[in-house]
Design a protein around this motif. Structure first.
Motif, PDB file in Angstrom:
ATOM      1  N   ARG A 158      43.482  49.413  74.563  1.00 55.82           N
ATOM      2  CA  ARG A 158      42.720  50.599  73.531  1.00 55.82           C
ATOM      3  C   ARG A 158      41.680  50.737  74.947  1.00 55.82           C
ATOM      4  NH1 ARG A 158      46.106  48.716  70.414  1.00 55.82           N
ATOM      5  NH2 ARG A 158      44.917  47.758  68.241  1.00 55.82           N
ATOM      6  N   GLU A 159      42.866  52.698  74.588  1.00 57.82           N
ATOM      7  CA  GLU A 159      42.555  53.747  75.581  1.00 57.82           C
ATOM      8  C   GLU A 159      42.251  52.978  77.416  1.00 57.82           C
ATOM      9  OE1 GLU A 159      37.991  54.744  74.102  1.00 57.82           O
ATOM     10  OE2 GLU A 159      38.378  55.493  73.553  1.00 57.82           O
ATOM     11  N   GLY A 160      43.492  52.446  77.532  1.00 62.45           N
ATOM     12  CA  GLY A 160      43.946  51.780  79.134  1.00 62.45           C
ATOM     13  C   GLY A 160      43.355  50.714  79.428  1.00 62.45           C
ATOM     14  N   LYS A 161      42.589  50.064  78.069  1.00 65.27           N
ATOM     15  CA  LYS A 161      41.641  48.919  78.398  1.00 65.27           C
ATOM     16  C   LYS A 161      42.114  47.384  77.227  1.00 65.27           C
ATOM     17  CE  LYS A 161      37.928  50.979  80.907  1.00 65.27           C
ATOM     18  NZ  LYS A 161      36.085  51.203  80.904  1.00 65.27           N
ATOM     19  N   PHE A 162      41.552  45.761  78.291  1.00 64.17           N
ATOM     20  CA  PHE A 162      42.097  45.255  76.984  1.00 64.17           C
ATOM     21  C   PHE A 162      40.723  44.862  76.074  1.00 64.17           C
ATOM     22  CE2 PHE A 162      46.372  44.170  79.272  1.00 64.17           C
ATOM     23  CZ  PHE A 162      46.914  44.187  78.428  1.00 64.17           C
ATOM     24  N   LYS A 163      40.752  45.255  75.247  1.00 65.47           N
ATOM     25  CA  LYS A 163      39.684  44.890  74.296  1.00 65.47           C
ATOM     26  C   LYS A 163      40.283  43.707  73.032  1.00 65.47           C
ATOM     27  CE  LYS A 163      37.094  48.153  75.045  1.00 65.47           C
ATOM     28  NZ  LYS A 163      35.748  47.877  75.693  1.00 65.47           N
ATOM     29  N   ILE A 164      39.077  42.757  72.652  1.00 65.64           N
ATOM     30  CA  ILE A 164      39.512  41.576  71.595  1.00 65.64           C
ATOM     31  C   ILE A 164      39.255  42.012  69.964  1.00 65.64           C
ATOM     32  CG2 ILE A 164      38.453  39.667  70.349  1.00 65.64           C
ATOM     33  CD1 ILE A 164      37.096  39.571  73.968  1.00 65.64           C
ATOM     34  N   VAL A 165      40.309  42.271  69.248  1.00 65.07           N
ATOM     35  CA  VAL A 165      40.571  42.709  68.256  1.00 65.07           C
ATOM     36  C   VAL A 165      40.870  41.398  67.319  1.00 65.07           C
ATOM     37  CG1 VAL A 165      42.149  44.611  68.838  1.00 65.07           C
ATOM     38  CG2 VAL A 165      43.162  42.248  68.391  1.00 65.07           C
ATOM     39  N   ASP A 166      40.486  40.003  67.260  1.00 64.17           N
ATOM     40  CA  ASP A 166      40.105  39.147  66.934  1.00 64.17           C
ATOM     41  C   ASP A 166      39.879  37.533  67.609  1.00 64.17           C
ATOM     42  OD1 ASP A 166      40.497  37.242  64.219  1.00 64.17           O
ATOM     43  OD2 ASP A 166      42.935  37.525  64.140  1.00 64.17           O
ATOM     44  N   VAL A 167      40.109  37.110  66.637  1.00 59.82           N
ATOM     45  CA  VAL A 167      39.259  35.032  67.593  1.00 59.82           C
ATOM     46  C   VAL A 167      39.706  34.542  66.541  1.00 59.82           C
ATOM     47  CG1 VAL A 167      37.830  33.557  67.909  1.00 59.82           C
ATOM     48  CG2 VAL A 167      37.796  36.068  68.986  1.00 59.82           C
ATOM     49  N   LYS A 168      40.831  33.667  66.721  1.00 57.51           N
ATOM     50  CA  LYS A 168      41.117  32.593  65.944  1.00 57.51           C
ATOM     51  C   LYS A 168      40.773  31.232  66.178  1.00 57.51           C
ATOM     52  CE  LYS A 168      45.114  35.524  65.222  1.00 57.51           C
ATOM     53  NZ  LYS A 168      46.983  35.602  64.892  1.00 57.51           N
ATOM     54  N   VAL A 169      39.963  30.646  64.811  1.00 55.72           N
ATOM     55  CA  VAL A 169      38.995  28.687  65.605  1.00 55.72           C
ATOM     56  C   VAL A 169      40.123  28.147  64.896  1.00 55.72           C
ATOM     57  CG1 VAL A 169      37.093  27.484  66.233  1.00 55.72           C
ATOM     58  CG2 VAL A 169      37.184  30.064  65.996  1.00 55.72           C
ATOM     59  N   LEU A 170      40.293  27.153  65.551  1.00 55.49           N
ATOM     60  CA  LEU A 170      41.530  26.050  64.376  1.00 55.49           C
ATOM     61  C   LEU A 170      42.666  26.915  63.774  1.00 55.49           C
ATOM     62  CD1 LEU A 170      38.374  23.913  63.953  1.00 55.49           C
ATOM     63  CD2 LEU A 170      40.152  23.191  65.274  1.00 55.49           C
ATOM     64  N   GLY A 171      43.156  28.307  64.498  1.00 57.33           N
ATOM     65  CA  GLY A 171      44.210  28.669  63.342  1.00 57.33           C
ATOM     66  C   GLY A 171      43.623  29.597  62.127  1.00 57.33           C
ATOM     67  N   PHE A 172      42.099  29.705  62.325  1.00 51.57           N
ATOM     68  CA  PHE A 172      41.750  30.545  61.167  1.00 51.57           C
ATOM     69  C   PHE A 172      41.063  31.623  61.625  1.00 51.57           C
ATOM     70  CE2 PHE A 172      41.556  26.337  59.146  1.00 51.57           C
ATOM     71  CZ  PHE A 172      41.835  26.844  58.111  1.00 51.57           C
ATOM     72  N   SER A 173      42.079  33.011  61.507  1.00 49.85           N
ATOM     73  CA  SER A 173      41.139  34.279  62.057  1.00 49.85           C
ATOM     74  C   SER A 173      39.446  34.733  61.202  1.00 49.85           C
ATOM     75  CB  SER A 173      42.544  35.464  61.492  1.00 49.85           C
ATOM     76  OG  SER A 173      41.783  36.876  61.616  1.00 49.85           O
TER      77      SER A 173
END
Length: 202
Positions: free
Chosen positions: A158-173
């Protein structure tokens, strides 16, 4: 015998000499190391810093510590708009800033609450997998209780930088679960996003 013949004979003898076991192992090691010497994915650098800050925030367990990490490393607009589901178009333009801030508060509060139950001892980052649109970085977290969990971090540029868009814990978003909560709230209020904004910023 000429000097040239002697030199060529010596060369042929050297070429025909069997390769020693040590030399063969050295060649195999160099060949095996080839892929490891390739440049690693740039998202890993971002994730290393983010993971370190998330660990520190978990140890502090405060709303403020998690807010700082989320504001720095998460793609808040993407997460916030996705979380509205079918009600996304009902978000008034003038409410966007307040809504984004409310989403940060909600997520930080969630992580802070979870940190009291899931105290982290350490983590290990794995490899990055690039699908072209998103990058997944695998990780394993170790709790003080001795339990371990698999956590996959999803990043996008995003705008030239990597950003976190999700976190999956044990496969669950976590973002998907958040969307379910938000849309369930809105479905009981005729899709009035203003009420959701008010609830999030309290």
């Amino acid at each position: 015998m000429t000097y040239e013949h002697s030199r060529m004979t010596g060369t042929n003898r050297a070429i025909s000499r069997p390769i020693s076991r040590r030399s063969l192992l050295a060649l195999v090691a160099v060949a095996a190391a080839g892929p490891a010497l390739a440049a690693e994915h740039p998202a890993l650098d971002v994730m290393r810093q983010a993971a370190k800050e998330f660990l520190n925030a978990n140890r502090q367990g405060t709303l403020a510590s998690f807010k700082t990490v989320l504001q720095r490393h998460a793609a808040i607009p993407d997460i916030a708009l996705y979380s509205l589901g079918q009600y996304k178009t009902k978000l008034p333009e003038e409410q966007r800033g307040r809504y984004y801030g409310g989403v940060v508060n909600f997520m930080a509060r969630y992580f802070a609450d979870q940190s009291r139950q899931y105290r982290l001892a350490k983590y290990e980052l794995g490899a990055a997998s690039d699908s072209g649109e998103e990058v997944q970085v695998s990780s394993k977290v170790f709790l003080l209780s001795g339990k371990t969990y698999t956590v996959n971090w999803v990043l996008a540029k995003r705008e030239g930088k990597f950003k976190i868009v999700d976190v999956k814990v044990l496969g669950f978003s976590l973002v998907y679960l958040q969307r379910n909560l938000f849309t369930a709230f809105l479905s009981k209020r005729n899709g009035d996003v203003t009420q959701l904004v008010g609830a999030l910023i309290r």
